[in-house]
Enzyme design. Structure first.
Site, PDB file in Angstrom:
ATOM      1  N   GLU A  73      -7.645   6.692 -24.262  1.00 52.11           N
ATOM      2  CA  GLU A  73      -8.018   8.028 -24.750  1.00 52.11           C
ATOM      3  C   GLU A  73      -6.890   9.036 -24.543  1.00 52.11           C
ATOM      4  O   GLU A  73      -6.669   9.909 -25.385  1.00 52.11           O
ATOM      5  CB  GLU A  73      -9.283   8.499 -24.044  1.00 52.11           C
ATOM      6  CG  GLU A  73     -10.547   7.734 -24.413  1.00 52.11           C
ATOM      7  CD  GLU A  73     -10.660   6.391 -23.714  1.00 52.11           C
ATOM      8  OE1 GLU A  73     -11.505   5.584 -24.111  1.00 52.11           O
ATOM      9  OE2 GLU A  73      -9.882   6.149 -22.745  1.00 52.11           O
ATOM     10  N   PRO A 285      -2.052  -7.880 -19.875  1.00 52.91           N
ATOM     11  CA  PRO A 285      -3.477  -7.727 -19.531  1.00 52.91           C
ATOM     12  C   PRO A 285      -3.906  -6.267 -19.595  1.00 52.91           C
ATOM     13  O   PRO A 285      -3.151  -5.366 -19.201  1.00 52.91           O
ATOM     14  CB  PRO A 285      -3.562  -8.269 -18.097  1.00 52.91           C
ATOM     15  CG  PRO A 285      -2.356  -9.138 -17.935  1.00 52.91           C
ATOM     16  CD  PRO A 285      -1.297  -8.497 -18.775  1.00 52.91           C
ATOM     17  N   ARG A 286      -5.102  -6.046 -20.075  1.00 52.32           N
ATOM     18  CA  ARG A 286      -5.619  -4.670 -20.180  1.00 52.32           C
ATOM     19  C   ARG A 286      -5.714  -4.015 -18.809  1.00 52.32           C
ATOM     20  O   ARG A 286      -5.400  -2.832 -18.662  1.00 52.32           O
ATOM     21  CB  ARG A 286      -6.994  -4.699 -20.853  1.00 52.32           C
ATOM     22  CG  ARG A 286      -7.664  -3.332 -20.999  1.00 52.32           C
ATOM     23  CD  ARG A 286      -6.938  -2.465 -21.982  1.00 52.32           C
ATOM     24  NE  ARG A 286      -7.624  -1.195 -22.212  1.00 52.32           N
ATOM     25  CZ  ARG A 286      -7.192  -0.267 -23.055  1.00 52.32           C
ATOM     26  NH1 ARG A 286      -6.081  -0.464 -23.752  1.00 52.32           N
ATOM     27  NH2 ARG A 286      -7.863   0.854 -23.217  1.00 52.32           N
ATOM     28  N   GLY A 333       2.450   2.041 -19.528  1.00 48.94           N
ATOM     29  CA  GLY A 333       3.094   2.924 -20.483  1.00 48.94           C
ATOM     30  C   GLY A 333       4.143   2.275 -21.365  1.00 48.94           C
ATOM     31  O   GLY A 333       4.830   2.979 -22.098  1.00 48.94           O
ATOM     32  N   GLU A 334       4.275   0.938 -21.329  1.00 50.39           N
ATOM     33  CA  GLU A 334       5.332   0.287 -22.103  1.00 50.39           C
ATOM     34  C   GLU A 334       4.814  -0.521 -23.292  1.00 50.39           C
ATOM     35  O   GLU A 334       5.568  -0.783 -24.231  1.00 50.39           O
ATOM     36  CB  GLU A 334       6.156  -0.636 -21.202  1.00 50.39           C
ATOM     37  CG  GLU A 334       6.962   0.105 -20.148  1.00 50.39           C
ATOM     38  CD  GLU A 334       7.901  -0.806 -19.379  1.00 50.39           C
ATOM     39  OE1 GLU A 334       8.977  -0.334 -18.974  1.00 50.39           O
ATOM     40  OE2 GLU A 334       7.563  -1.998 -19.185  1.00 50.39           O
ATOM     41  N   ASN A 358      -6.388  -0.686 -29.466  1.00 46.06           N
ATOM     42  CA  ASN A 358      -5.668   0.052 -30.498  1.00 46.06           C
ATOM     43  C   ASN A 358      -4.893  -0.877 -31.429  1.00 46.06           C
ATOM     44  O   ASN A 358      -3.792  -1.341 -31.106  1.00 46.06           O
ATOM     45  CB  ASN A 358      -4.717   1.056 -29.831  1.00 46.06           C
ATOM     46  CG  ASN A 358      -4.134   2.045 -30.825  1.00 46.06           C
ATOM     47  OD1 ASN A 358      -4.286   1.886 -32.037  1.00 46.06           O
ATOM     48  ND2 ASN A 358      -3.470   3.061 -30.324  1.00 46.06           N
ATOM     49  N   LEU A 360      -3.416  -0.042 -34.054  1.00 44.45           N
ATOM     50  CA  LEU A 360      -2.337   0.662 -34.746  1.00 44.45           C
ATOM     51  C   LEU A 360      -1.003   0.574 -34.021  1.00 44.45           C
ATOM     52  O   LEU A 360       0.043   0.816 -34.628  1.00 44.45           O
ATOM     53  CB  LEU A 360      -2.708   2.147 -34.919  1.00 44.45           C
ATOM     54  CG  LEU A 360      -3.951   2.420 -35.747  1.00 44.45           C
ATOM     55  CD1 LEU A 360      -4.185   3.916 -35.874  1.00 44.45           C
ATOM     56  CD2 LEU A 360      -3.832   1.794 -37.130  1.00 44.45           C
ATOM     57  N   GLU A 361      -0.999   0.240 -32.746  1.00 47.51           N
ATOM     58  CA  GLU A 361       0.263   0.230 -32.009  1.00 47.51           C
ATOM     59  C   GLU A 361       1.274  -0.744 -32.602  1.00 47.51           C
ATOM     60  O   GLU A 361       2.447  -0.384 -32.771  1.00 47.51           O
ATOM     61  CB  GLU A 361      -0.004  -0.054 -30.528  1.00 47.51           C
ATOM     62  CG  GLU A 361      -0.642   1.140 -29.824  1.00 47.51           C
ATOM     63  CD  GLU A 361      -0.906   0.916 -28.345  1.00 47.51           C
ATOM     64  OE1 GLU A 361      -1.033   1.912 -27.614  1.00 47.51           O
ATOM     65  OE2 GLU A 361      -1.000  -0.262 -27.939  1.00 47.51           O
TER      66      GLU A 361
END
Length: 465
Positions: A73, A285-286, A333-334, A358, A360-361
């Protein structure tokens, strides 16, 4: 008479909600403590210490409170917050999250733009403490964070509340249709000043749940506007060498994966290796606390495992490795930037019933996007990518093996898919602008006056049949 009865029923629902919330406190706190990413800030979230006092943010500036649950988010809303700060530097922007990963994303992506706080748990005393400390003029919540005590208190204080990037999952939609909760949902939706949602499906569901159709508009998905922010993200300086890759290798990037998916993806990778020995897998991994378990699983399959935080060279100082291997992306963040190096990109939470992340990444980097059957959280993205030819949905891991084998033989098809995926992003941008138009209409105005002005504005929102 009917109004009096309605008011009494509403009061009863809130009493029952708080009664059961208190009873469930040991379970709620226990679950949050078990999740490492949710432990920090717990006492503050419970309203037990500090009252979330403002740290270095004194003054009379009006405040926009933006609530974003976690990493995903925050990434979605970051371009919106950045543009809001550029247009209105006179406003103080506060972004709340519930997880450590969310906090880190705010501090990385919105440094100097917004301050971070942990969101209160929905206990009456914790909510009151947070609202007293933040003193919001406008409250913006991302996706579908409908917390009864918080929304009720903000309504009493005449604080406009705006849903941004809203979506209603199939699970939430089915739950609210139960007779015991339908009345409470209707009351909650009545508190919200305006609903900006991702798709027509989300708009239809909100209206059927009891939202005023005049306050529900499709603005599109903020994640389509993410492209510009990638150039300033934490991973923008990444190179192939920094990930331990050489220029001759093809790369599978599997991002935001969950338990049950990693095993399938590693099996797929092993099946492709005999034909494509220069294929490397990057697995992200998430939830990073699962990294040790995932690394052990890969090692038991006889594959070399390299952790980004340990084994991959930070600045390419060490020569890239050779041969089959799995690089575990255990840094924050990568991932959004790592997709740029993908030959094949898979987005997780879709081969297991999570709902997807996501899509779209990878598309932002003109990469073909692959995903499984479970895309409830990102269904509109999935359909747009499939229809444009930029994405492919598979039913099973076995189907994905065959598809990837065929596409690795046809590089022109991969290029065409990647360009189609990027075009989907470009064709659907503009949600930030449409969302800001609504938020700005509520600035420095009484709640009722602002709501009337929204209905009169031509907001340039997407049509909703």
């Amino acid at each position: 008479m009917l109004l009096a009865i309605s008011y009494q029923l509403t009061g009863m629902w809130y009493f029952l909600y708080n009664f059961f919330l208190l009873l469930a406190t040991p379970v709620v706190v226990g679950i949050l403590l078990v999740k490492k990413r949710c432990r920090r800030g717990m006492l503050t979230r419970l309203g037990l210490i500090g009252r979330q006092t403002a740290e270095g943010t004194t003054g009379s500036a009006e405040v926009v409170w933006i609530h974003a649950v976690s990493l995903g988010e925050v990434v979605a809303v970051a371009p919106l917050v950045t543009e809001l700060h550029r247009r209105h530097p006179e406003y103080r922007l506060v972004v709340t999250t519930v997880t450590e990963t969310g906090r880190e994303a705010v501090e990385q992506r919105l440094a100097g733009v917004a301050e971070h706080r942990y969101a209160p748990l929905d206990y009456p005393w914790a909510v009151r403490a947070a609202v007293r400390a933040i003193r919001p003029s406008v409250y913006v919540f991302v996706e579908t964070e409908l917390w009864p005590n918080l929304l009720r208190l903000l309504r009493r204080r005449a604080v406009p509340m705006i849903m941004a990037n809203g979506r209603v999952s199939s699970r939430s939609y089915a739950r609210q249709r139960l007779p015991l909760v339908r009345s409470l949902f209707r009351d909650l939706l009545g508190h919200v000043s305006f609903f900006l949602v991702q798709s027509n499906r989300d708009a239809d569901r909100l209206v059927s749940m009891g939202a005023d159709p005049a306050r529900v508009k499709r603005s599109g998905n903020l994640k389509f506007d993410q492209a510009a922010s990638l150039t300033t993200s934490a991973g923008a300086t990444l190179s192939r060498a920094s990930l331990g890759l050489n220029d001759r290798e093809d790369v599978i990037v599997a991002g935001s994966t969950h338990a049950g998916e990693e095993e399938q993806l590693v099996t797929i990778y092993q099946k492709l290796l005999p034909e494509y020995p220069r294929l490397v897998m990057i697995l992200a991994p998430r939830h990073l606390e699962r990294t040790p378990a995932v690394a052990e699983m890969i090692a038991t399959r006889g594959l070399c495992v390299l952790k980004r935080s340990e084994g991959a060279p930070a600045r390419g100082a060490t020569p890239p490795m050779e041969g089959p291997r799995v690089v575990l992306l255990d840094t924050r963040g990568e991932l959004a930037t790592v997709y740029r190096f993908a030959t094949l990109a898979f987005v997780g939470g879709t081969l297991v019933p999570v709902g997807g992340h996501n899509l779209l990444e990878p598309a932002l980097w003109s990469k073909p996007v692959y995903f499984g059957p479970y895309t409830d959280h990102c269904e509109e993205m999935a359909q747009l990518l499939i229809e444009a030819g930029g994405g492919r949905r598979v039913a099973t891991g076995g189907e994905l093996v065959d598809l990837w084998r065929a596409h690795l033989r046809d590089r022109a098809a991969l290029v065409r898919m990647g360009l189609a995926a990027r075009q989907v992003v470009e064709d659907n941008q503009g949600a930030v602008e449409r969302t800001l138009d609504v938020i700005e209409s509520f600035f420095s105005r009484p709640s009722s006056q602002a709501e009337q002005s929204v209905s009169r504005l031509n907001l340039g929102l997407l049509p909703h049949p």
